[in-house]
Design a protein around this motif. Structure first.
Motif, PDB file in Angstrom:
ATOM      1  N   LYS A  90      51.401  32.847  44.317  1.00 27.39           N
ATOM      2  CA  LYS A  90      50.847  32.410  43.022  1.00 27.39           C
ATOM      3  C   LYS A  90      49.335  32.617  42.946  1.00 27.39           C
ATOM      4  N   CYS A  91      48.640  32.332  44.037  1.00 26.59           N
ATOM      5  CA  CYS A  91      47.179  32.522  44.044  1.00 26.59           C
ATOM      6  C   CYS A  91      46.821  34.004  43.917  1.00 26.59           C
ATOM      7  N   LEU A  92      47.575  34.854  44.592  1.00 25.34           N
ATOM      8  CA  LEU A  92      47.334  36.297  44.499  1.00 25.34           C
ATOM      9  C   LEU A  92      47.634  36.807  43.093  1.00 25.34           C
ATOM     10  N   ALA A  93      48.699  36.274  42.475  1.00 27.62           N
ATOM     11  CA  ALA A  93      49.036  36.658  41.094  1.00 27.62           C
ATOM     12  C   ALA A  93      47.930  36.218  40.134  1.00 27.62           C
ATOM     13  N   ALA A  94      47.407  35.001  40.334  1.00 27.55           N
ATOM     14  CA  ALA A  94      46.311  34.503  39.484  1.00 27.55           C
ATOM     15  C   ALA A  94      45.062  35.362  39.635  1.00 27.55           C
ATOM     16  N   ALA A  95      44.776  35.774  40.877  1.00 22.90           N
ATOM     17  CA  ALA A  95      43.615  36.652  41.120  1.00 22.90           C
ATOM     18  C   ALA A  95      43.793  37.993  40.417  1.00 22.90           C
ATOM     19  N   ALA A  96      45.016  38.532  40.451  1.00 19.65           N
ATOM     20  CA  ALA A  96      45.291  39.804  39.772  1.00 19.65           C
ATOM     21  C   ALA A  96      45.098  39.666  38.268  1.00 19.65           C
ATOM     22  N   ILE A  97      45.566  38.548  37.703  1.00 25.13           N
ATOM     23  CA  ILE A  97      45.412  38.307  36.260  1.00 25.13           C
ATOM     24  C   ILE A  97      43.930  38.240  35.889  1.00 25.13           C
ATOM     25  N   LEU A  98      43.149  37.509  36.678  1.00 25.79           N
ATOM     26  CA  LEU A  98      41.712  37.379  36.401  1.00 25.79           C
ATOM     27  C   LEU A  98      41.007  38.731  36.484  1.00 25.79           C
ATOM     28  N   LEU A  99      41.350  39.523  37.491  1.00 24.44           N
ATOM     29  CA  LEU A  99      40.726  40.836  37.658  1.00 24.44           C
ATOM     30  C   LEU A  99      41.057  41.761  36.488  1.00 24.44           C
ATOM     31  N   ILE A 100      42.339  41.839  36.128  1.00 22.12           N
ATOM     32  CA  ILE A 100      42.773  42.736  35.047  1.00 22.12           C
ATOM     33  C   ILE A 100      42.188  42.297  33.708  1.00 22.12           C
ATOM     34  N   THR A 101      42.170  40.995  33.463  1.00 17.95           N
ATOM     35  CA  THR A 101      41.588  40.462  32.225  1.00 17.95           C
ATOM     36  C   THR A 101      40.107  40.810  32.127  1.00 17.95           C
ATOM     37  N   THR A 102      39.392  40.665  33.232  1.00 19.85           N
ATOM     38  CA  THR A 102      37.954  40.980  33.254  1.00 19.85           C
ATOM     39  C   THR A 102      37.709  42.454  32.962  1.00 19.85           C
ATOM     40  N   VAL A 103      38.475  43.335  33.618  1.00 19.35           N
ATOM     41  CA  VAL A 103      38.308  44.782  33.419  1.00 19.35           C
ATOM     42  C   VAL A 103      38.511  45.147  31.954  1.00 19.35           C
ATOM     43  N   ASN A 104      39.565  44.620  31.320  1.00 19.08           N
ATOM     44  CA  ASN A 104      39.872  44.979  29.938  1.00 19.08           C
ATOM     45  C   ASN A 104      38.927  44.329  28.931  1.00 19.08           C
ATOM     46  N   ALA A 105      38.347  43.184  29.295  1.00 26.35           N
ATOM     47  CA  ALA A 105      37.363  42.546  28.410  1.00 26.35           C
ATOM     48  C   ALA A 105      36.013  43.243  28.474  1.00 26.35           C
ATOM     49  N   LEU A 106      35.737  43.942  29.589  1.00 26.71           N
ATOM     50  CA  LEU A 106      34.439  44.598  29.758  1.00 26.71           C
ATOM     51  C   LEU A 106      34.344  45.912  29.006  1.00 26.71           C
ATOM     52  N   SER A 107      35.421  46.724  29.010  1.00 29.50           N
ATOM     53  CA  SER A 107      35.303  48.059  28.437  1.00 29.50           C
ATOM     54  C   SER A 107      36.664  48.666  28.134  1.00 29.50           C
ATOM     55  N   VAL A 108      36.776  49.299  26.949  1.00 34.65           N
ATOM     56  CA  VAL A 108      37.989  50.053  26.603  1.00 34.65           C
ATOM     57  C   VAL A 108      38.127  51.241  27.556  1.00 34.65           C
ATOM     58  N   ARG A 109      37.014  51.934  27.795  1.00 38.16           N
ATOM     59  CA  ARG A 109      37.060  53.109  28.672  1.00 38.16           C
ATOM     60  C   ARG A 109      37.393  52.729  30.105  1.00 38.16           C
ATOM     61  N   LEU A 110      36.836  51.603  30.582  1.00 40.98           N
ATOM     62  CA  LEU A 110      37.123  51.146  31.939  1.00 40.98           C
ATOM     63  C   LEU A 110      38.601  50.782  32.068  1.00 40.98           C
ATOM     64  N   GLY A 111      39.159  50.099  31.036  1.00 42.12           N
ATOM     65  CA  GLY A 111      40.580  49.771  31.037  1.00 42.12           C
ATOM     66  C   GLY A 111      41.451  51.019  31.070  1.00 42.12           C
ATOM     67  N   SER A 112      41.067  52.036  30.263  1.00 38.43           N
ATOM     68  CA  SER A 112      41.812  53.301  30.242  1.00 38.43           C
ATOM     69  C   SER A 112      41.691  54.029  31.578  1.00 38.43           C
ATOM     70  N   TYR A 113      40.489  53.985  32.180  1.00 37.64           N
ATOM     71  CA  TYR A 113      40.271  54.666  33.455  1.00 37.64           C
ATOM     72  C   TYR A 113      41.115  54.036  34.559  1.00 37.64           C
ATOM     73  N   VAL A 114      41.111  52.701  34.598  1.00 38.96           N
ATOM     74  CA  VAL A 114      41.934  51.983  35.581  1.00 38.96           C
ATOM     75  C   VAL A 114      43.402  52.344  35.387  1.00 38.96           C
ATOM     76  N   GLN A 115      43.830  52.427  34.118  1.00 41.27           N
ATOM     77  CA  GLN A 115      45.216  52.775  33.809  1.00 41.27           C
ATOM     78  C   GLN A 115      45.552  54.167  34.332  1.00 41.27           C
ATOM     79  N   ASN A 116      44.671  55.118  34.095  1.00 44.17           N
ATOM     80  CA  ASN A 116      44.908  56.497  34.548  1.00 44.17           C
ATOM     81  C   ASN A 116      45.007  56.585  36.073  1.00 44.17           C
ATOM     82  N   VAL A 117      44.111  55.865  36.776  1.00 43.49           N
ATOM     83  CA  VAL A 117      44.097  55.902  38.242  1.00 43.49           C
ATOM     84  C   VAL A 117      45.378  55.315  38.809  1.00 43.49           C
ATOM     85  N   PHE A 118      45.793  54.136  38.300  1.00 45.02           N
ATOM     86  CA  PHE A 118      46.987  53.487  38.838  1.00 45.02           C
ATOM     87  C   PHE A 118      48.264  54.223  38.445  1.00 45.02           C
ATOM     88  N   THR A 119      48.252  54.884  37.268  1.00 47.07           N
ATOM     89  CA  THR A 119      49.405  55.712  36.892  1.00 47.07           C
ATOM     90  C   THR A 119      49.559  56.862  37.877  1.00 47.07           C
TER      91      THR A 119
END
Length: 487
Positions: free
Chosen positions: A152-181
């Motif tokens: 649960k703690c690891l899942a919460a950390a993942a949620i916080l990280l992903i939320t932060t990335v997408n709140a910071l930048s549309v391009r950063l969110g898209s870039y992260v998406q491309n890399v993980f895809t």
């Protein structure tokens, strides 16, 4: 004198606007490649590594299992083509929300945003992040189940990280998406290639008599489809960000036509690969199908499987967050949620308040951490509104004939998908009735109370509370209402 000063003020404002590089609104940053990556990245998540066992347990034979996976891909493609017509006819972000608003009015649209905000989107995000944390922690707890608190703690950390990335930048969110895809396609390719090699070596024993012992009941088929479609969920995600798509009339249908058949082919071939290394009984006994496959085929390099499965799930979670934040943004813009949720970050030009709120609700969901209940909630509510949305497409063929339709699917496709949606909603309730479905239905209907109190009648005391809250949050987060783009 007053007219002269007013004209000068307008000229100054226009001069200031002309020097600004961008308006405070969602920018068209997402191209065709990013669109395909959002579809593939969101669909290929935890589902293909979890659902094969559930699909097989409901079909009890290899042949029908593979047919179900192909049928789910076809259904997802047909549904996405219907959504492509809706997305190019009504080019607003928010997915089903603006379509239901146009077809049926504000009440069904509000109930959809209510259900999505509090049931489907957070539960989906929570399930994916919990799956990620289980796979990521598994190598550190070899031979035993990881502690619940760690997961649960690891899942919460993942949620916080992903939320932060997408709140910071549309391009950063898209870039992260491309890399993980790209990362998840590596593990998909490894499993498929390994399976094809085994198949070429003559490991075909598990495909003999592949229809023997098949379950043919309506309940079994519906539950198999439910689990298969959970793995395909995300086929409609690109419709949530049509305002950010470059050339949506071309890129939306192209991304669908390329992305979903690509996923379908991968899923069928991955299941074929699993059956080259395991019998049906062994697959059903496996705790994690992909990990078991890796241990049997890739040893001593089997550690790559949980690693890349973790990449796959984190990519799916990122895609879900990227699109769901836009749903909250549109609901806030239409006045169906707190106004501040529709505001845009001045510095980042992202719907930061909506994304942060969405992440907060998701963290609440992981506290109980009952994945099975969350899946039941999610599937029931999702297919209820998928069916209603595509029914809206049929209705608008007759009530909104004046709307331009750059893409127009044959009428039998939305009719077929609507009928299948009705089957998927009713069949599990009839075959295996559970309290989860009743609770979900009651929660959806409870949204009507909030609609009439806070949206329709707009009582004064509610406005007195919401206005200062909106003002303080606006100053704290440095966000402003989105500007209308000049004609």
């Amino acid at each position: 004198m007053e007219e002269t000063s007013l004209r000068k003020r307008r000229e100054d404002q226009q001069s200031i606007k002309s020097n600004e590089p961008k308006t405070t609104s969602l920018q068209k940053e997402v191209g065709l490649l990013s669109g395909i990556c959002i579809i593939v990245g969101t669909i290929i998540g935890s589902g293909i590594f979890v659902s094969p066992k559930s699909v097989l347990s409901n079909t009890e034979a290899v042949g029908p299992c593979l047919i179900v996976w192909a049928a789910c891909g076809i259904l997802a493609t047909l549904g996405a083509l219907c959504y492509a017509e809706l997305g190019t006819m009504i080019t607003k972000s928010g997915g089903e929300y603006p379509y239901l608003m146009e077809a049926f009015g504000p009440i069904p649209a509000y109930l959809f945003s209510w259900t999505s905000l509090f049931i489907t989107k957070p539960s989906s995000f929570a399930i994916i992040c919990l799956s990620f944390s289980e796979y990521a922690s598994a190598p550190f707890y070899s031979g035993c189940k990881p502690p619940t608190a760690v997961v649960k703690c690891l899942a919460a950390a993942a949620i916080l990280l992903i939320t932060t990335v997408n709140a910071l930048s549309v391009r950063l969110g898209s870039y992260v998406q491309n890399v993980f895809t790209a990362a998840k396609l590596v593990i998909v390719a490894i499993i498929i290639i390994s399976g094809l090699v085994l198949l070429a070596q003559g490991n075909t024993k598990n495909f003999e008599n592949s229809f023997e012992g098949t379950k043919t009941s309506v309940g079994a088929i519906s539950l198999a489809l439910y689990n298969g479609l959970w793995a395909y969920d995300g086929w409609n995600q690109l419709n949530y960000i049509t305002e950010e798509l470059r050339n949506p009339f071309r890129n939306l249908p192209l991304a669908i036509i390329i992305g979903i058949p690509l996923v379908t082919g991968c899923y069928v071939l991955m299941n074929v690969s699993y059956f080259t290394a395991m019998t049906a009984t062994e697959l059903l006994q496996s705790q994690a199908v992909a990990v078991t496959f890796g241990d049997r085929v890739l040893y001593p390099a089997s550690w790559v499987v949980p690693l890349f499965v973790a990449f796959s799930t984190i990519g799916a979670a990122n895609g879900t967050c990227f699109t769901a934040g836009r749903l909250v943004y549109v609901a806030g813009r239409e006045g169906h949620m707190l106004q501040v949720l529709s505001y845009i970050s001045v510095k980042r030009l992202t719907p930061a308040p909506a994304i942060i709120f969405y992440g907060f609700i998701t963290i609440i969901y992981i506290i109980p951490g009952d994945i099975n209940s969350l899946v039941n909630y999610f599937s029931f509510a999702s297919w209820l509104f998928y069916g209603l949305t595509i029914l809206g497409l049929i209705v608008m063929r007759f009530t909104r004939k004046e709307l331009e339709r750059p893409i127009k699917v044959p009428i039998f496709i939305p009719i077929l998908v609507t009928l299948i949606s009705v089957f998927l909603v009713l069949a599990p309730i009839i075959s295996e009735p559970a309290l989860e479905y009743l609770y979900c239905a009651l929660f959806i209907l409870s949204g009507m109370i909030f609609y009439f109190v806070f949206v329709h009648y707009k009582f004064g005391w509610a406005q007195k509370i919401s206005k200062p809250v909106t003002m303080h949050l606006q100053m704290l987060m440095e966000v402003v209402p989105p500007e209308e783009e000049s004609e």
